[in-house]
Scaffold this motif. Structure first.
Motif, PDB file in Angstrom:
ATOM      1  N   TYR A 270       0.929  -1.241  -0.014  1.00  0.00           N
ATOM      2  CA  TYR A 270      -0.064   0.014  -0.102  1.00  0.00           C
ATOM      3  C   TYR A 270       0.833   1.422  -0.052  1.00  0.00           C
ATOM      4  O   TYR A 270       0.637   2.223  -0.656  1.00  0.00           O
ATOM      5  CB  TYR A 270      -0.892  -0.009   1.184  1.00  0.00           C
ATOM      6  N   PHE A 415      -7.728  -8.155  -3.981  1.00  0.00           N
ATOM      7  CA  PHE A 415      -6.545  -7.792  -4.615  1.00  0.00           C
ATOM      8  C   PHE A 415      -6.089  -8.390  -6.016  1.00  0.00           C
ATOM      9  O   PHE A 415      -5.556  -7.648  -6.744  1.00  0.00           O
ATOM     10  CB  PHE A 415      -5.226  -8.193  -3.420  1.00  0.00           C
ATOM     11  N   TYR A 522     -10.170  -0.747  -0.240  1.00  0.00           N
ATOM     12  CA  TYR A 522     -10.389  -1.574  -1.365  1.00  0.00           C
ATOM     13  C   TYR A 522      -9.709  -0.919  -2.622  1.00  0.00           C
ATOM     14  O   TYR A 522      -9.068  -1.391  -3.473  1.00  0.00           O
ATOM     15  CB  TYR A 522     -12.081  -1.390  -1.755  1.00  0.00           C
ATOM     16  N   GLN A 525      -6.380  -1.462  -4.721  1.00  0.00           N
ATOM     17  CA  GLN A 525      -6.359  -2.609  -5.520  1.00  0.00           C
ATOM     18  C   GLN A 525      -6.257  -2.313  -6.929  1.00  0.00           C
ATOM     19  O   GLN A 525      -6.068  -2.999  -7.698  1.00  0.00           O
ATOM     20  CB  GLN A 525      -6.987  -3.476  -4.775  1.00  0.00           C
ATOM     21  N   THR A 528      -2.874  -1.146  -8.057  1.00  0.00           N
ATOM     22  CA  THR A 528      -1.899  -2.297  -8.208  1.00  0.00           C
ATOM     23  C   THR A 528      -2.330  -3.271  -9.503  1.00  0.00           C
ATOM     24  O   THR A 528      -1.703  -3.900 -10.027  1.00  0.00           O
ATOM     25  CB  THR A 528      -1.964  -2.984  -6.883  1.00  0.00           C
ATOM     26  N   GLY A 529      -3.893  -3.467  -9.295  1.00  0.00           N
ATOM     27  CA  GLY A 529      -4.165  -4.414 -10.438  1.00  0.00           C
ATOM     28  C   GLY A 529      -3.774  -3.767 -11.767  1.00  0.00           C
ATOM     29  O   GLY A 529      -3.595  -4.765 -12.719  1.00  0.00           O
TER      30      GLY A 529
END
Length: 600
Positions: A270, A415, A522, A525, A528-529
């Motif tokens: 994070y 995630f 939430y 993500q 990062t996704g």
């Protein structure tokens, strides 16, 4: 795109999801609810004797799996029907009963974790030797036992489970306020024509080339949020307080630690994300300057951020055309992937168009033993095609995990969920770019890609930073007043977007309309996704079948191992900042190509 917004009863059934695949009627749903509630009593009967033998433990675990599977169908039906028209009191009641079922399931099973933790390591291992069927549950049981330091006595666990119903209140209140109660004045375009402003029409109107219409839409929406800013601040405060309460109760250093530990994601990921994006602020500021130049405005406003910066390129895409684009773009994923995609298109997995009272936005919800359900609010824009492939990415992820894993391990964590959706988006963009060399059309598409970076990597990270700040304020005992929230949000916008955009006061209220702030850390993500998806899509296009095979194994993995390891198996190491930095390097390169394509 529909010219008027119909009532749900007027919606064409061809473009609505088939909830009868879950239950034929409300009566059938109620009968099943009664049966499942009886199973809760059976589950509760294991209290105090869960670990008396390996056979008893196995019986409990199998019953719990059955409850999760059958309860999932009940909850999905109630929520899907409620989302069709959030004003419908019948389905508000069914949704409330579903939430109560979830709370009661937590209460009925609250004893299990303390009893499992009370077993010695030696006895725990003996169980697997005594009962072969328990081996299937080894990973699930190990995950429970690793949380020993954060688990309370049986009595306290039951109390926390009972408090679960209260913890849902902020999200429920926000949803009712945002989706059912708030209405907005019509926007007015440069010719004086009125346009209805809803959650479904907001972004399409903000993409309009008519700047008068964009400004009117912007002020219409945020004018209403301004009227409710104190209520919104109170609801968000309640959300942060309940998260902190549960984090404290379970002896976590912070709500962030509690949320990420639940999904086996280190908190460093994070913080790495936020730092990597901060390090790449210059690229975003460069993009804002380019947008200002290409729009030809003296002052760039926040209502200028969504309109395409390449003139005379209006890519309207009907739903049928969108489905065909999806098939072509996802062809590199192989025949089996396309077969499942078409199964969803042909068998009413999707609820396509907006109707009065329908939940805003888009989502996919997998249902074990049935099929996924996808909510859209399709308006014939290119954005909607990206939303379509995004949500079908989720849907096929659910389908493959549900068909590969047992109910015990089918449920993947969020995630990795956003990787499956955004990989599809990246493949769609690469397909579209590969289909055109014409400079103006290519510039239009690159602008759309740049907007994905802006809205997903930068904007979602800004949301993540704001959410973390809110949580930290509560942890430190500070008040989250409307004034404090607006001041912080305005400051973050200045940091992320730079000095070349006007500080419109309305943007400081944007936090009040973001539903994801009620989803418990939430939004990070998405970012990062997205970064992971860029890397995976490039590998799929570059290497073909070996990369696809690795990726399909990832999609089929459910929660059969931790999410960071699942991703590593597909070829991305998100434990380092490298994927974030690499994606943002691509963003900067795309800006350079855009500058060349649009040079006078």
């Amino acid at each position: 795109m529909q010219n008027t917004i119909p009532a749900r009863s007027e919606a064409d059934p061809r473009f609505t999801w088939a909830t009868t695949d879950l239950f034929e009627s409300d009566e059938a749903w109620r009968a099943e609810l009664t049966r499942v509630r009886g199973m809760l009593d059976e589950l509760k009967s294991y209290e105090g004797r869960l670990c008396e033998s390996a056979a008893t433990l196995l019986g409990y675990l199998r019953l719990y799996d059955d409850l999760m599977r059958d309860g999932d169908r009940l909850i999905s039906y109630a929520f899907r029907k409620s989302d069709e028209d959030t004003r419908n009191a019948v389905y508000q009641e069914l949704s409330a009963q579903s939430r109560n079922l979830l709370v009661d399931l937590d209460k009925a099973s609250a004893f299990s974790t303390p009893e499992l933790l009370a077993v010695s390591d030696e006895r725990f291992e003996n169980f697997f030797r005594e009962e072969e069927g328990l081996e299937h549950y080894r990973l699930a049981l190990t995950r429970v036992r690793r949380k020993k330091d954060h688990t309370l006595s049986a009595e306290c666990e039951a109390l926390l489970a009972a408090a679960g119903q209260l913890s849902q209140a902020p999200d429920e209140i926000f949803s009712m306020l945002n989706d059912a109660d708030m209405t907005y004045p019509d926007a007015v375009d440069s010719e004086g024509k009125k346009h209805p402003v809803t959650h479904g029409t907001f972004i399409p109107l903000m993409m309009s080339p008519d700047r008068t219409l964009r400004e009117s839409t912007f002020r219409s929406l945020y004018g209403v949020y301004g009227q409710y800013r104190n209520t919104s601040a109170a609801v968000l405060t309640s959300q942060m307080q309940q998260l902190q309460f549960f984090a404290n109760a379970r002896r976590y250093p912070s709500a962030l630690h509690a949320a990420l530990d639940h999904t086996e994601v280190p908190v460093e990921i994070y913080h790495n994300l936020i730092q990597a994006v901060h390090d790449n602020f210059p690229a975003m500021h460069r993009y804002v300057r380019l947008r200002k130049k290409l729009l030809g405005v003296d002052k760039l406003h926040y209502y200028d951020l969504y309109t395409p910066i390449v003139a005379d390129e209006d890519m309207k895409v009907t739903f049928e055309e969108g489905k065909e684009l999806a098939r072509k773009a996802l062809a590199p994923m192989g025949e089996n992937y396309l077969k499942i995609l078409n199964e969803g298109f042909d068998n009413r997995w999707l609820d396509v168009y907006e109707n009065k009272g329908k939940r805003s936005g888009a989502y996919s919800a997998g249902v074990y033993g049935v099929h996924p359900f996808v909510l859209l609010n399709y308006t014939d824009t290119l954005d909607d095609v990206f939303t379509l492939v995004h949500e079908m990415g989720h849907a096929l992820h659910s389908y493959l995990s549900n068909h590969t894993q047992s109910v015990t391990y089918a449920g993947y964590v969020i995630f990795v969920a956003e990787v499956a959706s955004t990989c599809n988006e990246a493949l769609l963009m690469q397909y579209l770019l590969g289909q055109t060399k014409e400079p103006r059309r290519r510039a239009y598409l690159i602008n759309h890609f740049l907007e994905q970076f802006r809205t997903t990597l930068y904007r979602q990270t800004m949301f993540a930073e704001f959410e973390l700040w809110c949580s930290e304020q509560i942890r430190k005992g500070e008040a989250l007043t409307a004034e404090a929230l607006c001041a912080k949000y305005a400051d973050l916008n200045r940091q992320y977007y730079g000095e070349d955009i006007e500080p419109d006061p309305e943007i400081a209220l944007e936090w009040a309309r973001i539903p994801h702030f009620y989803y418990n850390f939430y939004v990070y993500q998405y970012a990062t996704g997205f970064a992971s998806a860029i890397a995976l899509s490039q590998r799929i296009l570059r290497e073909g079948k070996p990369a696809v095979d690795d990726y399909i194994r990832f999609l089929s993995g459910g929660c059969s191992t931790d999410p960071v390891s699942l991703l590593r198996g597909a070829g991305v190491d998100i434990s380092t900042p490298a994927p974030i930095s690499s994606a943002l390097k691509m963003f900067d390169q795309l800006i350079g190509e855009m500058e060349e394509l649009t040079a006078e």
